[in-house]
Scaffold this active site. Structure first.
Site, PDB file in Angstrom:
ATOM      1  N   HIS A   1     -13.718 -44.808 -26.377  1.00  0.00           N
ATOM      2  CA  HIS A   1     -13.343 -43.548 -25.713  1.00  0.00           C
ATOM      3  C   HIS A   1     -11.983 -43.071 -26.199  1.00  0.00           C
ATOM      4  O   HIS A   1     -11.088 -43.864 -26.461  1.00  0.00           O
ATOM      5  CB  HIS A   1     -13.338 -43.686 -24.187  1.00  0.00           C
ATOM      6  CG  HIS A   1     -12.541 -44.851 -23.673  1.00  0.00           C
ATOM      7  ND1 HIS A   1     -13.002 -46.139 -23.720  1.00  0.00           N
ATOM      8  CD2 HIS A   1     -11.320 -44.913 -23.087  1.00  0.00           C
ATOM      9  CE1 HIS A   1     -12.109 -46.958 -23.187  1.00  0.00           C
ATOM     10  NE2 HIS A   1     -11.072 -46.229 -22.804  1.00  0.00           N
ATOM     11  N   PHE A   2     -11.864 -41.765 -26.314  1.00  0.00           N
ATOM     12  CA  PHE A   2     -10.602 -41.114 -26.661  1.00  0.00           C
ATOM     13  C   PHE A   2     -10.072 -40.421 -25.412  1.00  0.00           C
ATOM     14  O   PHE A   2     -10.803 -39.681 -24.761  1.00  0.00           O
ATOM     15  CB  PHE A   2     -10.804 -40.058 -27.755  1.00  0.00           C
ATOM     16  CG  PHE A   2     -11.068 -40.640 -29.121  1.00  0.00           C
ATOM     17  CD1 PHE A   2     -12.319 -41.122 -29.465  1.00  0.00           C
ATOM     18  CD2 PHE A   2     -10.048 -40.697 -30.066  1.00  0.00           C
ATOM     19  CE1 PHE A   2     -12.562 -41.656 -30.720  1.00  0.00           C
ATOM     20  CE2 PHE A   2     -10.289 -41.234 -31.320  1.00  0.00           C
ATOM     21  CZ  PHE A   2     -11.538 -41.711 -31.656  1.00  0.00           C
ATOM     22  N   HIS A   3      -8.807 -40.681 -25.100  1.00  0.00           N
ATOM     23  CA  HIS A   3      -8.140 -39.964 -24.016  1.00  0.00           C
ATOM     24  C   HIS A   3      -7.462 -38.728 -24.614  1.00  0.00           C
ATOM     25  O   HIS A   3      -6.756 -38.841 -25.621  1.00  0.00           O
ATOM     26  CB  HIS A   3      -7.011 -40.799 -23.399  1.00  0.00           C
ATOM     27  CG  HIS A   3      -7.430 -42.091 -22.775  1.00  0.00           C
ATOM     28  ND1 HIS A   3      -7.523 -42.248 -21.412  1.00  0.00           N
ATOM     29  CD2 HIS A   3      -7.739 -43.301 -23.315  1.00  0.00           C
ATOM     30  CE1 HIS A   3      -7.869 -43.506 -21.141  1.00  0.00           C
ATOM     31  NE2 HIS A   3      -7.998 -44.163 -22.273  1.00  0.00           N
TER      32      HIS A   3
ATOM     33  N   ASP B   1     -11.065 -37.811 -16.645  1.00  0.00           N
ATOM     34  CA  ASP B   1     -10.731 -39.178 -16.233  1.00  0.00           C
ATOM     35  C   ASP B   1     -10.591 -39.200 -14.708  1.00  0.00           C
ATOM     36  O   ASP B   1      -9.966 -38.315 -14.105  1.00  0.00           O
ATOM     37  CB  ASP B   1      -9.433 -39.620 -16.899  1.00  0.00           C
ATOM     38  CG  ASP B   1      -9.224 -41.125 -16.808  1.00  0.00           C
ATOM     39  OD1 ASP B   1      -9.185 -41.776 -17.874  1.00  0.00           O
ATOM     40  OD2 ASP B   1      -9.092 -41.640 -15.679  1.00  0.00           O
ATOM     41  N   ILE B   2     -11.157 -40.230 -14.089  1.00  0.00           N
ATOM     42  CA  ILE B   2     -11.158 -40.332 -12.624  1.00  0.00           C
ATOM     43  C   ILE B   2      -9.764 -40.660 -12.064  1.00  0.00           C
ATOM     44  O   ILE B   2      -9.480 -40.402 -10.893  1.00  0.00           O
ATOM     45  CB  ILE B   2     -12.198 -41.392 -12.167  1.00  0.00           C
ATOM     46  CG1 ILE B   2     -12.632 -41.157 -10.738  1.00  0.00           C
ATOM     47  CG2 ILE B   2     -11.684 -42.808 -12.350  1.00  0.00           C
ATOM     48  CD1 ILE B   2     -13.859 -41.962 -10.317  1.00  0.00           C
TER      49      ILE B   2
ATOM     50  N   HIS C   1      -4.795 -52.552 -24.022  1.00  0.00           N
ATOM     51  CA  HIS C   1      -4.989 -51.817 -22.762  1.00  0.00           C
ATOM     52  C   HIS C   1      -6.358 -51.171 -22.617  1.00  0.00           C
ATOM     53  O   HIS C   1      -6.515 -50.200 -21.885  1.00  0.00           O
ATOM     54  CB  HIS C   1      -3.897 -50.750 -22.569  1.00  0.00           C
ATOM     55  CG  HIS C   1      -2.515 -51.295 -22.681  1.00  0.00           C
ATOM     56  ND1 HIS C   1      -1.950 -52.069 -21.695  1.00  0.00           N
ATOM     57  CD2 HIS C   1      -1.608 -51.229 -23.675  1.00  0.00           C
ATOM     58  CE1 HIS C   1      -0.741 -52.443 -22.080  1.00  0.00           C
ATOM     59  NE2 HIS C   1      -0.497 -51.949 -23.277  1.00  0.00           N
ATOM     60  N   GLN C   2      -7.372 -51.703 -23.314  1.00  0.00           N
ATOM     61  CA  GLN C   2      -8.732 -51.170 -23.126  1.00  0.00           C
ATOM     62  C   GLN C   2      -9.367 -51.828 -21.903  1.00  0.00           C
ATOM     63  O   GLN C   2      -9.429 -53.056 -21.820  1.00  0.00           O
ATOM     64  CB  GLN C   2      -9.600 -51.436 -24.358  1.00  0.00           C
ATOM     65  CG  GLN C   2     -11.000 -50.830 -24.236  1.00  0.00           C
ATOM     66  CD  GLN C   2     -11.859 -51.062 -25.483  1.00  0.00           C
ATOM     67  OE1 GLN C   2     -11.517 -51.878 -26.332  1.00  0.00           O
ATOM     68  NE2 GLN C   2     -12.954 -50.350 -25.572  1.00  0.00           N
TER      69      GLN C   2
ATOM     70  N   ASN D   1      -7.784 -46.793 -27.201  1.00  0.00           N
ATOM     71  CA  ASN D   1      -7.439 -48.212 -27.087  1.00  0.00           C
ATOM     72  C   ASN D   1      -8.608 -49.096 -27.526  1.00  0.00           C
ATOM     73  O   ASN D   1      -9.752 -48.827 -27.181  1.00  0.00           O
ATOM     74  CB  ASN D   1      -7.086 -48.554 -25.635  1.00  0.00           C
ATOM     75  CG  ASN D   1      -5.911 -47.747 -25.121  1.00  0.00           C
ATOM     76  OD1 ASN D   1      -5.000 -47.414 -25.875  1.00  0.00           O
ATOM     77  ND2 ASN D   1      -5.923 -47.423 -23.843  1.00  0.00           N
TER      78      ASN D   1
HETATM   79  P1  AMP Z   1      -8.880 -47.579 -21.142  1.00  0.00           P
HETATM   80  O1  AMP Z   1      -7.750 -48.284 -20.466  1.00  0.00           O
HETATM   81  O2  AMP Z   1      -8.464 -46.938 -22.443  1.00  0.00           O
HETATM   82  O3  AMP Z   1     -10.097 -48.452 -21.289  1.00  0.00           O
HETATM   83  O4  AMP Z   1      -9.252 -46.367 -20.202  1.00  0.00           O
HETATM   84  C1  AMP Z   1     -10.371 -46.351 -19.348  1.00  0.00           C
HETATM   85  C2  AMP Z   1     -10.271 -45.084 -18.538  1.00  0.00           C
HETATM   86  O5  AMP Z   1     -11.501 -44.850 -17.913  1.00  0.00           O
HETATM   87  C3  AMP Z   1      -9.192 -45.118 -17.450  1.00  0.00           C
HETATM   88  O6  AMP Z   1      -8.247 -44.080 -17.669  1.00  0.00           O
HETATM   89  C4  AMP Z   1     -10.006 -44.908 -16.160  1.00  0.00           C
HETATM   90  O7  AMP Z   1      -9.330 -44.112 -15.214  1.00  0.00           O
HETATM   91  C5  AMP Z   1     -11.252 -44.221 -16.694  1.00  0.00           C
HETATM   92  N1  AMP Z   1     -12.431 -44.395 -15.860  1.00  0.00           N
HETATM   93  C6  AMP Z   1     -12.959 -45.549 -15.391  1.00  0.00           C
HETATM   94  N2  AMP Z   1     -14.059 -45.304 -14.652  1.00  0.00           N
HETATM   95  C7  AMP Z   1     -14.241 -43.955 -14.658  1.00  0.00           C
HETATM   96  C8  AMP Z   1     -15.197 -43.072 -14.080  1.00  0.00           C
HETATM   97  N3  AMP Z   1     -16.214 -43.519 -13.325  1.00  0.00           N
HETATM   98  N4  AMP Z   1     -15.070 -41.741 -14.301  1.00  0.00           N
HETATM   99  C9  AMP Z   1     -14.056 -41.262 -15.060  1.00  0.00           C
HETATM  100  N5  AMP Z   1     -13.127 -42.045 -15.642  1.00  0.00           N
HETATM  101  C10 AMP Z   1     -13.210 -43.378 -15.435  1.00  0.00           C
END
Ligand code: AMP
Length: 134
Positions: free
Chosen positions: A98-100, A29-30, A91-92, A85
């Site tokens: 995607h899975f964190h 994650d960035i 909070h998506q 999410n």
């Molecule tokens: P969500 O809130 O569950 O949709 O999480 C989206 C996640 O994507 C967040 O934790 C962001 O930091 C991550 N994210 C967005 N853009 C990038 C990217 N270019 N590279 C890596 N992670 C990203």
């Protein structure tokens, strides 16, 4: 509309790649909540978990175990959360499933505001949900 995650899968924008197979992709994650915060995504481009094909779901389940194991070994984190999410209200931010995987350290990681309520046993919601299983 193409999401940032599709562009990452296609190699159009860079990422810190961890894993790839025919159906799954994983990268850091960035904006991590903690060291080792990893995103595991299907290559299939759908916004919500319930829209995924069975094959992508099965591949994700397998990859999540494999990648969680690697995250634990690499970071030394004794605890972690797996978060997924669906929808703006949940909070998506990125409309691609995607899975964190979020390692938990002292004062670092996912914070939860968990406010449990009492189950309404009168509604028989379990039966209602079961009736919609395909
Ligand atoms: P969500 O809130 O569950 O949709 O999480 C989206 C996640 O994507 C967040 O934790 C962001 O930091 C991550 N994210 C967005 N853009 C990038 C990217 N270019 N590279 C890596 N992670 C990203």
């Amino acid at each position: 509309m193409t999401t940032v995650f599709e562009r990452i899968i296609n190699g159009d924008i860079p990422c810190h790649k961890i894993y790839e197979d025919d159906l799954v992709f994983a990268f850091l994650d960035i904006a991590p909540l903690s060291r080792g915060h990893t995103l595991v995504i299907p290559k299939e481009a759908v916004p919500y978990l319930h829209e995924l094909s069975e094959s992508s779901g099965a591949a994700l389940g397998k990859a999540l175990v494999k990648i969680s194991t690697a995250v634990v070994k690499a970071t030394g984190a004794a605890a972690y959360n797996v978060l997924q999410n669906n929808g703006k209200d949940a909070h998506q931010e990125v409309d691609h499933v995607h899975f964190h995987i979020i390692p938990k350290y002292t004062n670092k990681g996912l914070s939860l505001d968990w406010a449990p309520e009492e189950l309404d046993a009168g509604e028989d919601l379990a039966t209602k949900i079961a009736q919609h299983l395909m």
